[in-house]
Design a protein around this motif. Structure first.
Motif, mmCIF file in Angstrom:
data_model
loop_
_atom_site.group_PDB
_atom_site.id
_atom_site.type_symbol
_atom_site.label_atom_id
_atom_site.label_comp_id
_atom_site.label_asym_id
_atom_site.label_seq_id
_atom_site.Cartn_x
_atom_site.Cartn_y
_atom_site.Cartn_z
ATOM 1 N N TYR A 298 -26.108 -2.596 -16.864
ATOM 2 C CA TYR A 298 -25.507 -1.930 -15.717
ATOM 3 C C TYR A 298 -25.616 -0.408 -15.855
ATOM 4 O O TYR A 298 -25.602 0.139 -16.967
ATOM 5 N N SER A 299 -25.693 0.272 -14.710
ATOM 6 C CA SER A 299 -25.719 1.734 -14.691
ATOM 7 C C SER A 299 -24.336 2.281 -15.018
ATOM 8 O O SER A 299 -23.351 1.539 -15.036
ATOM 9 N N GLN A 300 -24.254 3.583 -15.265
ATOM 10 C CA GLN A 300 -22.963 4.210 -15.560
ATOM 11 C C GLN A 300 -21.987 4.042 -14.407
ATOM 12 O O GLN A 300 -20.796 3.790 -14.621
ATOM 13 N N GLU A 301 -22.494 4.139 -13.183
ATOM 14 C CA GLU A 301 -21.625 3.967 -12.014
ATOM 15 C C GLU A 301 -21.098 2.535 -11.952
ATOM 16 O O GLU A 301 -19.914 2.303 -11.683
ATOM 17 N N GLU A 302 -21.978 1.577 -12.208
ATOM 18 C CA GLU A 302 -21.560 0.177 -12.201
ATOM 19 C C GLU A 302 -20.576 -0.115 -13.326
ATOM 20 O O GLU A 302 -19.597 -0.856 -13.151
ATOM 21 N N LEU A 303 -20.810 0.471 -14.496
ATOM 22 C CA LEU A 303 -19.899 0.294 -15.624
ATOM 23 C C LEU A 303 -18.520 0.858 -15.311
ATOM 24 O O LEU A 303 -17.501 0.282 -15.697
ATOM 25 N N HIS A 304 -18.481 1.969 -14.607
ATOM 26 C CA HIS A 304 -17.196 2.570 -14.242
ATOM 27 C C HIS A 304 -16.412 1.622 -13.332
ATOM 28 O O HIS A 304 -15.192 1.442 -13.508
ATOM 29 N N VAL A 305 -17.101 0.993 -12.395
ATOM 30 C CA VAL A 305 -16.435 0.086 -11.450
ATOM 31 C C VAL A 305 -15.945 -1.166 -12.169
ATOM 32 O O VAL A 305 -14.774 -1.555 -12.032
ATOM 33 N N ILE A 306 -16.820 -1.818 -12.941
ATOM 34 C CA ILE A 306 -16.409 -3.050 -13.611
ATOM 35 C C ILE A 306 -15.352 -2.749 -14.672
ATOM 36 O O ILE A 306 -14.438 -3.545 -14.904
ATOM 37 N N GLY A 307 -15.433 -1.554 -15.285
ATOM 38 C CA GLY A 307 -14.419 -1.153 -16.260
ATOM 39 C C GLY A 307 -13.052 -0.973 -15.617
ATOM 40 O O GLY A 307 -12.028 -1.393 -16.172
ATOM 41 N N MET A 308 -13.027 -0.372 -14.436
ATOM 42 C CA MET A 308 -11.760 -0.213 -13.720
ATOM 43 C C MET A 308 -11.196 -1.576 -13.327
ATOM 44 O O MET A 308 -9.985 -1.817 -13.416
ATOM 45 N N GLY A 309 -12.077 -2.476 -12.874
ATOM 46 C CA GLY A 309 -11.621 -3.811 -12.528
ATOM 47 C C GLY A 309 -11.020 -4.532 -13.722
ATOM 48 O O GLY A 309 -9.997 -5.208 -13.600
ATOM 49 N N ALA A 310 -11.645 -4.364 -14.900
ATOM 50 C CA ALA A 310 -11.142 -5.007 -16.111
ATOM 51 C C ALA A 310 -9.829 -4.387 -16.567
ATOM 52 O O ALA A 310 -8.891 -5.095 -16.956
ATOM 53 N N LEU A 311 -9.735 -3.065 -16.507
ATOM 54 C CA LEU A 311 -8.523 -2.384 -16.952
ATOM 55 C C LEU A 311 -7.316 -2.785 -16.112
ATOM 56 O O LEU A 311 -6.192 -2.870 -16.611
ATOM 57 N N LEU A 312 -7.553 -3.061 -14.832
ATOM 58 C CA LEU A 312 -6.455 -3.334 -13.894
ATOM 59 C C LEU A 312 -6.414 -4.795 -13.430
ATOM 60 O O LEU A 312 -5.672 -5.117 -12.502
ATOM 61 N N HIS A 313 -7.135 -5.673 -14.112
ATOM 62 C CA HIS A 313 -7.267 -7.046 -13.604
ATOM 63 C C HIS A 313 -5.940 -7.789 -13.563
ATOM 64 O O HIS A 313 -5.744 -8.665 -12.731
ATOM 65 N N GLY B 55 0.781 -1.211 0.000
ATOM 66 C CA GLY B 55 0.000 0.000 0.000
ATOM 67 C C GLY B 55 0.822 1.275 0.000
ATOM 68 O O GLY B 55 0.293 2.337 0.313
ATOM 69 N N PHE B 56 2.117 1.200 -0.334
ATOM 70 C CA PHE B 56 2.959 2.385 -0.312
ATOM 71 C C PHE B 56 2.954 3.124 -1.655
ATOM 72 O O PHE B 56 3.623 4.124 -1.814
ATOM 73 N N TYR B 57 2.212 2.589 -2.610
ATOM 74 C CA TYR B 57 2.189 3.183 -3.939
ATOM 75 C C TYR B 57 0.752 3.591 -4.235
ATOM 76 O O TYR B 57 -0.184 2.890 -3.898
ATOM 77 N N HIS B 58 0.574 4.731 -4.856
ATOM 78 C CA HIS B 58 -0.772 5.182 -5.178
ATOM 79 C C HIS B 58 -0.917 5.342 -6.676
ATOM 80 O O HIS B 58 -0.167 6.077 -7.314
ATOM 81 N N LEU B 59 -1.878 4.629 -7.232
ATOM 82 C CA LEU B 59 -2.106 4.696 -8.664
ATOM 83 C C LEU B 59 -2.622 6.068 -9.051
ATOM 84 O O LEU B 59 -3.370 6.716 -8.317
ATOM 85 N N ASP B 60 -2.247 6.463 -10.233
ATOM 86 C CA ASP B 60 -2.606 7.781 -10.732
ATOM 87 C C ASP B 60 -4.111 7.874 -10.982
ATOM 88 O O ASP B 60 -4.741 6.914 -11.418
ATOM 89 N N LYS B 61 -4.691 9.063 -10.735
ATOM 90 C CA LYS B 61 -6.111 9.283 -11.000
ATOM 91 C C LYS B 61 -6.422 9.250 -12.491
ATOM 92 O O LYS B 61 -7.594 9.230 -12.886
ATOM 93 N N LYS B 62 -5.370 9.210 -13.316
ATOM 94 C CA LYS B 62 -5.596 9.179 -14.757
ATOM 95 C C LYS B 62 -6.340 7.923 -15.183
ATOM 96 O O LYS B 62 -6.999 7.905 -16.221
ATOM 97 N N PHE B 63 -6.237 6.836 -14.424
ATOM 98 C CA PHE B 63 -6.990 5.627 -14.763
ATOM 99 C C PHE B 63 -8.489 5.913 -14.739
ATOM 100 O O PHE B 63 -9.241 5.449 -15.592
ATOM 101 N N SER B 64 -8.926 6.666 -13.750
ATOM 102 C CA SER B 64 -10.335 7.009 -13.660
ATOM 103 C C SER B 64 -10.746 7.927 -14.804
ATOM 104 O O SER B 64 -11.837 7.787 -15.383
ATOM 105 N N LYS B 65 -9.869 8.839 -15.169
ATOM 106 C CA LYS B 65 -10.180 9.764 -16.261
ATOM 107 C C LYS B 65 -10.247 9.051 -17.595
ATOM 108 O O LYS B 65 -11.122 9.336 -18.430
ATOM 109 N N ILE B 66 -9.333 8.121 -17.807
ATOM 110 C CA ILE B 66 -9.363 7.409 -19.089
ATOM 111 C C ILE B 66 -10.590 6.517 -19.155
ATOM 112 O O ILE B 66 -11.151 6.283 -20.237
ATOM 113 N N MET B 67 -11.056 6.019 -17.998
ATOM 114 C CA MET B 67 -12.283 5.219 -18.004
ATOM 115 C C MET B 67 -13.466 6.071 -18.448
ATOM 116 O O MET B 67 -14.338 5.612 -19.196
#
Length: 360
Positions: A153-168, A94-106
């Motif tokens: 799925y709703s937009q919020e749900e799509l954002h979550v599952i999309g992030m999970g897929a991008l970083l799986h 947990g010493f590393y923090h992923l960039d918020k750009k992942f959320s923006k690209i989603m």
């Protein structure tokens, strides 16, 4: 344009679509005239199929799932973050923090998909087999989102599952490169190390402030299978989160249809058939049925042979019946050339596709 197996290319043909490496960089531009040396280079890059320009099919426009800018930016971010994480110490604590750009690209990816009336899973741009992880992460994200949209799925749900897929597969950044890129079958010990990427990915993501916790569970569970034969925990049926189940289908499909160091890519219809072998055991039947309805199994530009002996090129896909495309017939039942005409398999129900170019 036409989709042609590399082993059938001839000098003088021109590329119809760009060829990328898996960092999103262009290796060969569209319009390049192929020479014997370039064709040999394509062989050495383990690319199975390319699009070429063709006067008989020059009106075929291959649709894109993403805009070029979105695709290139996504690959750039994935490459930068994953490379930075490779070998980093303390990362799984947990010493590393992923960039918020992942959320923006989603947000950008979802924006591109929202402009499509009926998004489908289609053959992606041609990539080489090097650094497969980057393109695979993006492809699996896109395929999972298409399934999620179709599921409702709703937009919020799509954002979550999309992030999970991008970083799986983010846990693979902590697996030795000699194992990840080994050009052959892994030993039992190497496979044990490889399987650890699911738990490593979970530990990386679970405490990240910019990443939903469910995305971490996608990383943990995307290799679980409903009969309990998966890993890391051998979960069964309802024990597996439904997001991870969707992701498991998309992950398996992209792995089969992508060029790898140790194997050639399957064509979409071959991969769908392989997935269906696991219907009800590895994958939920209902999910596979929706997947089948959303995937273009015969890509536009592909040469196919019909049950009546005719051969031609797929020129149009009806999203309601993607497995029964419109085929521009070029040769008759005896192999003779004919004046091109279009046969709609959506109405000619007695005729089916029996073979595709290069499938053997």
């Amino acid at each position: 344009m036409r989709l042609v197996a590399v082993n059938q290319l001839q000098a003088g043909m021109r590329l119809g679509k760009k060829i990328y490496n898996d960092e999103g960089l262009i290796l060969l531009a569209d319009g390049v005239e192929l020479t014997d040396s370039l064709i040999k280079r394509l062989f050495l890059m383990d690319i199975g199929y390319v699009y070429i320009e063709d006067s008989i099919t020059d009106d075929i426009v291959i649709p894109e799932m993403l805009q070029d800018e979105t695709r290139n930016q996504a690959l750039k971010i994935i490459r930068k973050e994953f490379k930075q994480m490779s070998g980093a110490s303390g990362i799984t604590k947990g010493f590393y923090h992923l960039d918020k750009k992942f959320s923006k690209i989603m947000d950008s990816i979802l924006g591109d998909l929202s402009t499509q009336e009926d998004p489908m899973i289609m053959l992606m741009d041609m990539h080489t087999a090097d650094n497969y992880l980057y393109a695979h992460s993006l492809n699996v994200c896109l395929y999972t989102l298409v399934l999620g949209i179709a599921h409702g799925y709703s937009q919020e749900e799509l954002h979550v599952i999309g992030m999970g897929a991008l970083l799986h597969d983010i846990g693979k950044t902590q697996i030795p490169a000699k194992i990840v890129h080994k050009p052959g079958m892994l030993s039992d010990e190497e496979f044990r190390h490889m399987k650890a990427h699911t738990e490593i990915g979970y530990r990386i993501l679970k405490d990240e402030p910019n990443i939903p916790l469910l995305a971490a569970h996608c990383a943990l569970q995307h290799h679980e299978r409903i009969d309990g034969s998966g890993y890391p925990r051998g979960l069964k049926g309802p024990e597996i989160h439904e997001y991870a189940k969707w992701l498991g289908v998309a992950d398996s499909y992209d792995a089969m249809t992508s060029n790898r160091i140790y194997k050639k890519a399957m064509l979409p219809h071959q991969a769908v058939e392989a997935l269906y072998v696991g219907s009800g055991t590895l994958y939920e039947q209902e999910q596979l049925e929706l997947f089948r309805d959303r995937v273009i199994i015969y890509p536009m530009g592909l040469t196919v042979r019909l049950s009546n002996g005719e051969s031609g090129v797929v020129v149009k896909i009806d999203p309601t019946t993607p497995h029964r495309p419109v085929v521009r017939v070029l040769t008759g039942p005896e192999g003779e050339k004919v004046a091109p005409f279009e046969r709609d398999l959506g109405t000619a129900l007695s005729i089916v596709i029996v073979d595709v170019d290069g499938s053997g």
